[in-house]
Design a protein around this motif. Structure first.
Motif, mmCIF file in Angstrom:
data_model
loop_
_atom_site.group_PDB
_atom_site.id
_atom_site.type_symbol
_atom_site.label_atom_id
_atom_site.label_comp_id
_atom_site.label_asym_id
_atom_site.label_seq_id
_atom_site.Cartn_x
_atom_site.Cartn_y
_atom_site.Cartn_z
ATOM 1 N N PHE A 1 1.677 -34.051 -40.521
ATOM 2 C CA PHE A 1 2.047 -35.334 -39.920
ATOM 3 C C PHE A 1 0.985 -36.425 -40.068
ATOM 4 N N LEU A 2 -0.293 -36.057 -40.196
ATOM 5 C CA LEU A 2 -1.327 -37.090 -40.313
ATOM 6 C C LEU A 2 -1.146 -37.961 -41.562
ATOM 7 N N PRO A 3 -0.899 -37.399 -42.744
ATOM 8 C CA PRO A 3 -0.736 -38.261 -43.921
ATOM 9 C C PRO A 3 0.386 -39.295 -43.762
ATOM 10 N N ASP A 4 1.497 -38.890 -43.135
ATOM 11 C CA ASP A 4 2.596 -39.832 -42.926
ATOM 12 C C ASP A 4 2.188 -40.935 -41.955
ATOM 13 N N MET A 5 1.452 -40.570 -40.900
ATOM 14 C CA MET A 5 0.962 -41.585 -39.965
ATOM 15 C C MET A 5 0.045 -42.574 -40.675
ATOM 16 N N LEU A 6 -0.823 -42.058 -41.545
ATOM 17 C CA LEU A 6 -1.736 -42.933 -42.279
ATOM 18 C C LEU A 6 -0.973 -43.854 -43.221
ATOM 19 N N SER A 7 0.088 -43.346 -43.842
ATOM 20 C CA SER A 7 0.872 -44.174 -44.766
ATOM 21 C C SER A 7 1.606 -45.285 -44.023
ATOM 22 N N ARG A 8 1.957 -45.030 -42.765
ATOM 23 C CA ARG A 8 2.637 -46.036 -41.943
ATOM 24 C C ARG A 8 1.648 -46.875 -41.141
ATOM 25 N N ASP A 9 0.358 -46.471 -41.179
ATOM 26 C CA ASP A 9 -0.700 -47.153 -40.440
ATOM 27 C C ASP A 9 -0.392 -47.197 -38.938
ATOM 28 N N SER A 10 0.126 -46.071 -38.443
ATOM 29 C CA SER A 10 0.473 -46.013 -37.024
ATOM 30 C C SER A 10 0.638 -44.551 -36.614
ATOM 31 N N GLY A 11 0.039 -44.170 -35.503
ATOM 32 C CA GLY A 11 0.240 -42.812 -35.011
ATOM 33 C C GLY A 11 -0.882 -42.345 -34.113
ATOM 34 N N ARG A 12 -0.579 -41.288 -33.373
ATOM 35 C CA ARG A 12 -1.546 -40.699 -32.454
ATOM 36 C C ARG A 12 -1.478 -39.171 -32.571
ATOM 37 N N ILE A 13 -2.638 -38.537 -32.667
ATOM 38 C CA ILE A 13 -2.722 -37.084 -32.553
ATOM 39 C C ILE A 13 -3.662 -36.768 -31.402
ATOM 40 N N LEU A 14 -3.177 -35.969 -30.475
ATOM 41 C CA LEU A 14 -3.970 -35.530 -29.323
ATOM 42 C C LEU A 14 -4.043 -34.018 -29.334
ATOM 43 N N ASN A 15 -5.244 -33.475 -29.377
ATOM 44 C CA ASN A 15 -5.444 -32.035 -29.325
ATOM 45 C C ASN A 15 -5.955 -31.648 -27.946
ATOM 46 N N ILE A 16 -5.209 -30.785 -27.267
ATOM 47 C CA ILE A 16 -5.605 -30.375 -25.926
ATOM 48 C C ILE A 16 -6.626 -29.250 -26.041
ATOM 49 N N ALA A 17 -7.865 -29.581 -25.741
ATOM 50 C CA ALA A 17 -8.965 -28.615 -25.786
ATOM 51 C C ALA A 17 -9.234 -28.135 -24.365
ATOM 52 N N SER A 18 -10.492 -28.118 -23.949
ATOM 53 C CA SER A 18 -10.835 -27.642 -22.611
ATOM 54 C C SER A 18 -12.308 -27.895 -22.349
ATOM 55 N N GLU A 19 -12.665 -28.003 -21.089
ATOM 56 C CA GLU A 19 -14.085 -28.069 -20.753
ATOM 57 C C GLU A 19 -14.803 -26.811 -21.208
ATOM 58 N N ALA A 20 -14.055 -25.710 -21.363
ATOM 59 C CA ALA A 20 -14.645 -24.461 -21.854
ATOM 60 C C ALA A 20 -15.110 -24.587 -23.297
ATOM 61 N N GLY A 21 -14.625 -25.601 -24.007
ATOM 62 C CA GLY A 21 -15.082 -25.842 -25.364
ATOM 63 C C GLY A 21 -16.480 -26.431 -25.421
ATOM 64 N N VAL A 22 -16.945 -26.957 -24.297
ATOM 65 C CA VAL A 22 -18.295 -27.510 -24.184
ATOM 66 C C VAL A 22 -19.178 -26.615 -23.320
ATOM 67 N N LYS A 23 -18.564 -26.037 -22.301
ATOM 68 C CA LYS A 23 -19.269 -25.143 -21.377
ATOM 69 C C LYS A 23 -18.571 -23.783 -21.416
ATOM 70 N N PRO A 24 -18.897 -22.946 -22.416
ATOM 71 C CA PRO A 24 -18.147 -21.698 -22.628
ATOM 72 C C PRO A 24 -18.129 -20.789 -21.401
ATOM 73 N N LEU A 25 -16.984 -20.143 -21.213
ATOM 74 C CA LEU A 25 -16.798 -19.206 -20.111
ATOM 75 C C LEU A 25 -17.003 -17.794 -20.630
ATOM 76 N N THR A 26 -17.948 -17.077 -20.084
ATOM 77 C CA THR A 26 -18.270 -15.748 -20.603
ATOM 78 C C THR A 26 -17.101 -14.783 -20.489
ATOM 79 N N GLN A 27 -16.257 -14.962 -19.475
ATOM 80 C CA GLN A 27 -15.122 -14.072 -19.286
ATOM 81 C C GLN A 27 -13.933 -14.461 -20.170
#
Length: 263
Positions: A124-150
């Motif tokens: 989907f990103l190439p099509d958004m770039l060709s139209r010069d419009s679009g949003r991609i949001l990736n849902i990560a987590s605070e655990a991606g910065v502060k890893p949880l040992t468990q």
């Protein structure tokens, strides 16, 4: 505030429950046309029926950890229309000791939490770039910065999502397309309720008392000292999906109540 999302077509993966469902609901309330996704047809159609009073809702079932299912979903989305907003929300987590996680389980985490987002973004990103419009949001987590040992496999894959988002954002330079990650902290969902049960069992504590003392004992750096609400995360995602957020690109937006102790 009008987020200017009327008639924008949005796909929210993993949106039959939890944060994903909350995002879908919020986008619908803002006037977007939303595609619900989940692994089973029954769950997907159930949510489509529940949310149909809020606006135009489509449902596409498929396990996006599988390449074939991802390709089928992409084809069905293209038949609906040009995608304006991609929310890569699908993910899994489990409380398990690092030494007990097998190679196969690690690969499952990457297929679900990372490759699902890569496959859809790659299309989907190439099509958004060709139209010069679009949003991609990736849902990560605070655990991606502060890893949880468990929950190390979850933490590692969420770090990957943050890196992926920044890398994709570099490809949008000078355009009206943006790619950002969103880092929720502990948010009260059915999945987190299951996590709390597992975490309490790991520490041999009563669930009710463990939940009551969770932030004091496990997240003392939290500034809000409570679980975030799904709608708090969803409203942040909706703003980042909006044309009003055009100056925000390549960011890792925290919605974790101040748990990450840094400026």
């Amino acid at each position: 505030m009008d987020l200017q999302l009327t008639n924008k077509l949005a796909l929210v993966t993993g949106s039959t429950s939890g944060i994903g469902r909350g995002i879908a609901e919020t986008l619908l309330k803002e006037g977007a046309e939303v595609i619900i996704n989940g692994r089973t047809e029954e769950r997907v159609q159930g949510v489509v029926e529940e949310l149909s009073t809020l606006g135009t809702v489509h449902g596409i079932a498929g396990d996006l950890a599988k390449e074939d299912d991802s390709n089928k979903l992409i084809e069905k989305v293209n038949n609906i229309g040009s995608l304006d907003i991609l929310i890569n929300n699908m993910g899994m987590f489990e409380v398990k000791a690092f030494t007990d996680v097998s190679d196969e389980e690690w690969m499952t985490y990457f297929q679900i939490n990372v490759l699902s987002a890569i496959r859809l973004s790659r299309h989907f990103l190439p099509d958004m770039l060709s139209r010069d419009s679009g949003r991609i949001l990736n849902i990560a987590s605070e655990a991606g910065v502060k890893p949880l040992t468990q929950m190390l496999p979850y933490s590692v894959t969420k770090s990957s999502m943050i890196s992926l988002s920044r890398g994709l954002a570099e490809m949008t330079q000078g355009t009206n397309v943006t790619v950002n990650s969103v880092l929720p902290g502990p948010t009260w969902t059915d999945g987190v309720a299951s996590f709390m049960e597992g975490a309490a069992a790991e520490e041999n504590k009563d669930l009710e008392n463990f939940t009551r003392d969770y932030f004091k004992d496990n997240e003392p750096t939290s500034l809000i000292q409570r679980f975030a609400r799904v709608e708090e995360v969803a409203s942040t995602v909706a703003f980042l999906a909006s044309p009003l957020s055009s100056a925000i690109n390549g960011s890792a937006q925290r919605v974790e109540g101040g748990i990450i102790r840094s400026v």
